[in-house]
Design an enzyme around this catalytic site. Sequence first.
Site, PDB file in Angstrom:
ATOM      1  N   PRO A 112     -35.836 -31.508  -1.397  1.00  0.00           N
ATOM      2  CG  PRO A 112     -36.472 -33.602  -1.337  1.00  0.00           C
ATOM      3  CD  PRO A 112     -35.454 -32.561  -1.237  1.00  0.00           C
TER       4      PRO A 112
ATOM      5  CG  PHE B 246     -36.077 -34.767   6.952  1.00  0.00           C
ATOM      6  CD1 PHE B 246     -36.953 -34.031   6.968  1.00  0.00           C
ATOM      7  CD2 PHE B 246     -35.894 -36.387   7.322  1.00  0.00           C
ATOM      8  CE1 PHE B 246     -38.324 -35.036   7.393  1.00  0.00           C
ATOM      9  CE2 PHE B 246     -37.020 -36.872   7.462  1.00  0.00           C
ATOM     10  CZ  PHE B 246     -38.248 -36.288   7.710  1.00  0.00           C
TER      11      PHE B 246
ATOM     12  CD  GLN C 163     -34.341 -32.850   2.250  1.00  0.00           C
ATOM     13  OE1 GLN C 163     -33.626 -33.936   2.332  1.00  0.00           O
ATOM     14  NE2 GLN C 163     -35.584 -32.629   2.310  1.00  0.00           N
TER      15      GLN C 163
ATOM     16  CG  ASP D  15     -40.124 -32.030   5.020  1.00  0.00           C
ATOM     17  OD1 ASP D  15     -39.743 -30.957   5.660  1.00  0.00           O
ATOM     18  OD2 ASP D  15     -39.721 -33.356   5.465  1.00  0.00           O
TER      19      ASP D  15
ATOM     20  CG  ASN E 131     -51.445 -33.317   5.196  1.00  0.00           C
ATOM     21  OD1 ASN E 131     -50.787 -32.618   6.253  1.00  0.00           O
ATOM     22  ND2 ASN E 131     -52.832 -33.282   5.220  1.00  0.00           N
TER      23      ASN E 131
ATOM     24  CE  LYS F  14     -41.176 -33.734   1.275  1.00  0.00           C
ATOM     25  NZ  LYS F  14     -41.661 -35.158   1.101  1.00  0.00           N
TER      26      LYS F  14
ATOM     27  NE  ARG G  54     -51.346 -39.454   2.689  1.00  0.00           N
ATOM     28  CZ  ARG G  54     -52.208 -39.482   3.634  1.00  0.00           C
ATOM     29  NH1 ARG G  54     -53.181 -40.103   3.627  1.00  0.00           N
ATOM     30  NH2 ARG G  54     -52.275 -38.501   4.468  1.00  0.00           N
TER      31      ARG G  54
END
Length: 299
Positions: A236, A286, A282, A238, A124, A219, A177
Amino acid sequence: MVPEADFCPPLPLSYRLSPDQHFDLDPTLSCGQVFRWHRANGIWRGTIENKPVAVRQAGPLLTYTGCSEASLVRYFALDIDLENVLLTTGDDPYLAAAIRRHRGLRIVRQDPWECLVSYLCAQNTSIPHIQRMLHNLCARTGDEIRGPAGTAHSFPDAGAVASLPLEEKKACAFGYRAGYIHRTAEAVTMDPCWDERIREMDYEDARREIMQFPGVGPKVADCILLFGFEMYESFPVDVWVRAIVQTCYGVGSPAKTLTPKEYETIRRFGRRHFGRYAGYAQEYLFADRDHLVRLKRED
DNA sequence: GCCCAGGTGTGCT
DNA sequence: AGCACACATGGG
């Protein structure tokens, strides 16, 4: 970060890529898989096996210093037959375009512990913020390490991270976090061979196991297995990959929040569509997200 | 000020 | 089981 290194020392060691050994440092180190490399004056600086390393590329010639050739080859996965890997991902126009625009991108072999912490940070937020958090952590807690490539900070081990006072953690800008990082560091301190155990497992078991760490969901687990454990079937998902898969392949809903069920749908699609190196596919998608989401806006 | 970013944990149906 | 919401921080 490494001020005295800015004067461009010579890079005495060299490694020549063979004609079919496709590799490009720039997309590899700037695609957002790894967060502690920096480029200045055409030279990339980072660490490999806890030593400061500098690398420069001129076509097929890599010049470097700070580590052995074996370490360089291993870290940048130059032993992998990239051409064949990409052939297994099928002939897909979107992926083909992404590969063309980021030719030579390789998935590097990250240290599992550094990878675990990095992707705990990565939830995030944006890549610049992740880079800042990890830099702060290493500058405060890592050891100063020296070598022919100059000085750098090592990535602190789990014990050092666990014992870092909460005040100092806040100063790293981890935000919420911090608690995940603290508790995961404690768990790893109690279980220092966690990575060897993961390495013995198949992908699905490893995934379940690694999700036991606080702050590690689907993720983050998939990223750790892809970047830290060479499990290339990991895909993954996102917000970017989700948008890309939705736009280009029509899989998944355009709903607001990514539910666990939809994560599963997209992850399975990735493995089915791209095969056993879905993680490589991926990573190219990305890396090409700016272009691929532009397709969406133009609809 | 608003919205979003390499999401996850929690709590309420 | 499924969904909504909070969560720190920083960039656009």
